[in-house]
Motif scaffolding. Structure first.
Motif, PDB file in Angstrom:
ATOM      1  N   GLU A 160       0.849  -1.193   0.000  1.00 23.51           N
ATOM      2  CA  GLU A 160       0.000   0.000   0.000  1.00 23.51           C
ATOM      3  C   GLU A 160       0.881   1.239   0.000  1.00 23.51           C
ATOM      4  O   GLU A 160       1.859   1.302   0.752  1.00 23.51           O
ATOM      5  CB  GLU A 160      -0.921   0.014   1.223  1.00 23.51           C
ATOM      6  CG  GLU A 160      -1.965  -1.093   1.201  1.00 23.51           C
ATOM      7  CD  GLU A 160      -2.873  -1.042   2.410  1.00 23.51           C
ATOM      8  OE1 GLU A 160      -2.362  -0.757   3.515  1.00 23.51           O
ATOM      9  OE2 GLU A 160      -4.088  -1.268   2.247  1.00 23.51           O
ATOM     10  N   GLY A 161       0.531   2.187  -0.838  1.00 25.50           N
ATOM     11  CA  GLY A 161       1.306   3.415  -0.945  1.00 25.50           C
ATOM     12  C   GLY A 161       0.697   4.533  -0.124  1.00 25.50           C
ATOM     13  O   GLY A 161      -0.409   4.997  -0.425  1.00 25.50           O
ATOM     14  N   PRO A 162       1.381   4.985   0.941  1.00 26.01           N
ATOM     15  CA  PRO A 162       0.848   6.093   1.744  1.00 26.01           C
ATOM     16  C   PRO A 162       0.863   7.401   0.958  1.00 26.01           C
ATOM     17  O   PRO A 162       1.738   7.638   0.116  1.00 26.01           O
ATOM     18  CB  PRO A 162       1.811   6.168   2.933  1.00 26.01           C
ATOM     19  CG  PRO A 162       2.681   4.957   2.849  1.00 26.01           C
ATOM     20  CD  PRO A 162       2.665   4.503   1.437  1.00 26.01           C
ATOM     21  N   VAL A 163      -0.101   8.264   1.251  1.00 21.60           N
ATOM     22  CA  VAL A 163      -0.193   9.600   0.652  1.00 21.60           C
ATOM     23  C   VAL A 163      -0.259  10.618   1.787  1.00 21.60           C
ATOM     24  O   VAL A 163      -0.940  10.395   2.795  1.00 21.60           O
ATOM     25  CB  VAL A 163      -1.430   9.723  -0.245  1.00 21.60           C
ATOM     26  CG1 VAL A 163      -1.567  11.138  -0.806  1.00 21.60           C
ATOM     27  CG2 VAL A 163      -1.359   8.713  -1.390  1.00 21.60           C
ATOM     28  N   ASP A 214       1.157  15.971 -13.059  1.00 19.23           N
ATOM     29  CA  ASP A 214       2.347  15.174 -12.751  1.00 19.23           C
ATOM     30  C   ASP A 214       2.675  15.307 -11.264  1.00 19.23           C
ATOM     31  O   ASP A 214       2.821  16.435 -10.748  1.00 19.23           O
ATOM     32  CB  ASP A 214       3.532  15.649 -13.598  1.00 19.23           C
ATOM     33  CG  ASP A 214       4.785  14.843 -13.328  1.00 19.23           C
ATOM     34  OD1 ASP A 214       4.875  13.707 -13.828  1.00 19.23           O
ATOM     35  OD2 ASP A 214       5.669  15.353 -12.606  1.00 19.23           O
ATOM     36  N   HIS A 215       2.780  14.184 -10.553  1.00 19.41           N
ATOM     37  CA  HIS A 215       3.047  14.215  -9.116  1.00 19.41           C
ATOM     38  C   HIS A 215       4.411  14.831  -8.792  1.00 19.41           C
ATOM     39  O   HIS A 215       4.553  15.548  -7.792  1.00 19.41           O
ATOM     40  CB  HIS A 215       2.985  12.803  -8.539  1.00 19.41           C
ATOM     41  CG  HIS A 215       1.586  12.313  -8.301  1.00 19.41           C
ATOM     42  ND1 HIS A 215       0.905  11.531  -9.214  1.00 19.41           N
ATOM     43  CD2 HIS A 215       0.735  12.502  -7.257  1.00 19.41           C
ATOM     44  CE1 HIS A 215      -0.295  11.254  -8.731  1.00 19.41           C
ATOM     45  NE2 HIS A 215      -0.426  11.831  -7.563  1.00 19.41           N
ATOM     46  N   GLU A 216       5.398  14.542  -9.611  1.00 18.41           N
ATOM     47  CA  GLU A 216       6.737  15.080  -9.331  1.00 18.41           C
ATOM     48  C   GLU A 216       6.742  16.600  -9.432  1.00 18.41           C
ATOM     49  O   GLU A 216       7.385  17.282  -8.625  1.00 18.41           O
ATOM     50  CB  GLU A 216       7.760  14.458 -10.285  1.00 18.41           C
ATOM     51  CG  GLU A 216       8.059  13.010  -9.963  1.00 18.41           C
ATOM     52  CD  GLU A 216       9.223  12.446 -10.771  1.00 18.41           C
ATOM     53  OE1 GLU A 216      10.330  12.343 -10.218  1.00 18.41           O
ATOM     54  OE2 GLU A 216       9.004  12.136 -11.958  1.00 18.41           O
ATOM     55  N   PHE A 217       6.027  17.131 -10.418  1.00 22.81           N
ATOM     56  CA  PHE A 217       5.957  18.586 -10.543  1.00 22.81           C
ATOM     57  C   PHE A 217       5.223  19.177  -9.339  1.00 22.81           C
ATOM     58  O   PHE A 217       5.615  20.227  -8.807  1.00 22.81           O
ATOM     59  CB  PHE A 217       5.235  18.981 -11.839  1.00 22.81           C
ATOM     60  CG  PHE A 217       5.356  20.435 -12.173  1.00 22.81           C
ATOM     61  CD1 PHE A 217       6.353  20.893 -13.018  1.00 22.81           C
ATOM     62  CD2 PHE A 217       4.486  21.372 -11.611  1.00 22.81           C
ATOM     63  CE1 PHE A 217       6.480  22.244 -13.313  1.00 22.81           C
ATOM     64  CE2 PHE A 217       4.602  22.726 -11.895  1.00 22.81           C
ATOM     65  CZ  PHE A 217       5.606  23.168 -12.751  1.00 22.81           C
ATOM     66  N   ALA A 218       4.151  18.496  -8.886  1.00 18.71           N
ATOM     67  CA  ALA A 218       3.417  18.973  -7.717  1.00 18.71           C
ATOM     68  C   ALA A 218       4.317  19.005  -6.493  1.00 18.71           C
ATOM     69  O   ALA A 218       4.281  19.958  -5.696  1.00 18.71           O
ATOM     70  CB  ALA A 218       2.206  18.081  -7.465  1.00 18.71           C
ATOM     71  N   ALA A 233       4.011   9.127  -0.614  1.00 15.66           N
ATOM     72  CA  ALA A 233       5.167   9.148   0.279  1.00 15.66           C
ATOM     73  C   ALA A 233       6.465   8.814  -0.449  1.00 15.66           C
ATOM     74  O   ALA A 233       7.522   9.358  -0.123  1.00 15.66           O
ATOM     75  CB  ALA A 233       4.945   8.162   1.435  1.00 15.66           C
ATOM     76  N   ILE A 234       6.395   7.931  -1.448  1.00 16.83           N
ATOM     77  CA  ILE A 234       7.613   7.557  -2.155  1.00 16.83           C
ATOM     78  C   ILE A 234       8.226   8.755  -2.881  1.00 16.83           C
ATOM     79  O   ILE A 234       9.423   8.766  -3.165  1.00 16.83           O
ATOM     80  CB  ILE A 234       7.369   6.417  -3.175  1.00 16.83           C
ATOM     81  CG1 ILE A 234       6.357   6.825  -4.243  1.00 16.83           C
ATOM     82  CG2 ILE A 234       6.924   5.159  -2.472  1.00 16.83           C
ATOM     83  CD1 ILE A 234       6.203   5.803  -5.365  1.00 16.83           C
ATOM     84  N   LEU A 235       7.400   9.745  -3.152  1.00 14.35           N
ATOM     85  CA  LEU A 235       7.885  10.918  -3.876  1.00 14.35           C
ATOM     86  C   LEU A 235       8.416  12.000  -2.938  1.00 14.35           C
ATOM     87  O   LEU A 235       9.424  12.644  -3.227  1.00 14.35           O
ATOM     88  CB  LEU A 235       6.762  11.482  -4.746  1.00 14.35           C
ATOM     89  CG  LEU A 235       7.102  12.666  -5.645  1.00 14.35           C
ATOM     90  CD1 LEU A 235       8.249  12.301  -6.578  1.00 14.35           C
ATOM     91  CD2 LEU A 235       5.891  13.073  -6.453  1.00 14.35           C
ATOM     92  N   CYS A 236       7.749  12.185  -1.808  1.00 20.98           N
ATOM     93  CA  CYS A 236       8.147  13.291  -0.927  1.00 20.98           C
ATOM     94  C   CYS A 236       9.076  12.866   0.211  1.00 20.98           C
ATOM     95  O   CYS A 236       9.514  13.702   0.999  1.00 20.98           O
ATOM     96  CB  CYS A 236       6.910  13.976  -0.345  1.00 20.98           C
ATOM     97  SG  CYS A 236       5.935  12.932   0.770  1.00 20.98           S
TER      98      CYS A 236
END
Length: 293
Positions: A160-163, A214-218, A233-236
Motif C-alpha cells: 500500500e502506498g501512503p499519501v 504530474d506528481h513530481e511537478f506537484a 510518500a515515495i515521492l516526498c
C-alpha cells in the motif's frame, strides 16, 4: 485426408522395425498399429511395408515416404519442446505497463535483474498515468495503483502506498500551519480544477492555485512554496527527511493506495509473466514510514 498422426506412426514403425516394438513405445496395441498402417497404405494407394512373420521390410516408396514423415515428426517434436521450454524459462517480448512514478522509482532494478537472469527475454516498458486496458493494448503485465475496477484480471498485491499532505517551511512561515477546517481556503496544488480533499475526517472542496498532471511537478512546486500538495510518500520522502517539506495533519497518511501487479489469466501462465510477477513482488519496496529531520 491423411492424418499427420498416422504419418508419425509410420515413422515410428520404421524406426522400431517392428509393429510390436512401435506399439509398446506408443502405448497402443499391435492390432491398432497394423490397422492404421494398412489404412494409410490404402489412402496413399501405395505399399509402404512388406510384412513377413519375422520382420518388416520398407519398400522403395516406403523409404522415400519415411524420410518426409521423419522430418515432419522431428519438426513437431521441436515445436513441442520449444513451447514447453517457454513455460520453464522466459523467451521473447514481455510488455509491461506502470504509472510513471512507480516505474521510475522501482522497476529499474526489477527489469535489470530479470533481463540478467533470463538472457532470451526482452521487455517493453510503457510508463503512463492513465487507465490501461491490458488485453486491448496487448500488454502482459501492469502495475496498478488504486482500487481495482476490472474483476476479470488476476491481481497480486504488492503493498500500500501512503499519501501525505505536505508544504514547505517557506509556505508555512508565510501562511501558518493550517487546520483541517482551513484547508478549503488554503493555497493548494491539485490535479483538477476542483477536488475534494479529506484531512482529519473533514472534507474540503478545494480550488487549486496550481493544477498539474504530474506528481513530481506537484512535489517540486510544494518545495518551492507554491502551496500545499497531496503526494505519494515515495515521492516526498527525501524532501521530508531533508527538511524541505513538512507533513501536515499528523503522521498518519491521509490515505493508503493499494498497489497491485495485474495480468489477464492464471490459465497456462507463460513463464515470462509468472517469473516477472515474482520478481516484482520480491524486489518492490513496501510503503515505509517517513522520518522527518
Amino acid at each position: 485426408m491423411i492424418s499427420p498422426a498416422d504419418m508419425m506412426l509410420f515413422a515410428a514403425v520404421v524406426r522400431a522395425e517392428s509393429f510390436t516394438r512401435a506399439a509398446r513405445q506408443l502405448g497402443i496395441t499391435k492390432q491398432t498399429v497394423s490397422e492404421r498402417i494398412s489404412k494409410l497404405e490404402e489412402q496413399l494407394g501405395v505399399r509402404l511395408l512388406e510384412r513377413t512373420t519375422r520382420r518388416l521390410r520398407v519398400t522403395g516408396a516406403g523409404a522415400t515416404y519415411y524420410e518426409r514423415c521423419a522430418a515432419i515428426a522431428a519438426q513437431i517434436d521441436e515445436a513441442n519442446s520449444e513451447v514447453q521450454q517457454r513455460q520453464e524459462e522466459p523467451v521473447g517480448l514481455l510488455r509491461v505497463s506502470s504509472p510513471m512514478l512507480y516505474g521510475r522509482r522501482y522497476l529499474t532494478p526489477v527489469i535489470s535483474e530479470y533481463l540478467a537472469r533470463y538472457p532470451q527475454a526482452r521487455v517493453e516498458l510503457v510508463l503512463a498515468d492513465r487507465r490501461i486496458h491490458l488485453i486491448e493494448e496487448g500488454l502482459d503485465v501492469a502495475i496498478h495503483i488504486g482500487p481495482l475496477n476490472d474483476s476479470s484480471l488476476v491481481a497480486r498485491k504488492l503493498g500500500e502506498g501512503p499519501v501525505h499532505f505536505v508544504a514547505s517551511p517557506r509556505y508555512l512561515s508565510k501562511y501558518g500551519m493550517p487546520s483541517a477546517q482551513q484547508l478549503r481556503s488554503a493555497r493548494c496544488i491539485g490535479f483538477s480544477a476542483f477536488e475534494t480533499w479529506e484531512a482529519e475526517g473533514v472534507k474540503s472542496r478545494i480550488d487549486p492555485v496550481l493544477t498539474v498532471n504530474d506528481h513530481e511537478f506537484a512535489c517540486e512546486a510544494a518545495i518551492a512554496g507554491v502551496g500545499i500538495a497531496r503526494v505519494p510518500a515515495i515521492l516526498c520522502r527525501d524532501a521530508v527527511r531533508d527538511g524541505r517539506l513538512k507533513i501536515l495533519f499528523g503522521r498518519k497518511p491521509v490515505m493508503l493506495r493499494p498497489i497491485h501487479v495485474v495480468y489477464p489469466s492464471r490459465l497456462k501462465l507463460p513463464a515470462k509473466v509468472r517469473l516477472f510477477v515474482d520478481a516484482v513482488a520480491a524486489l518492490a519496496e513496501p510503503g515505509l514510514p517517513i522520518r522527518e529531520r
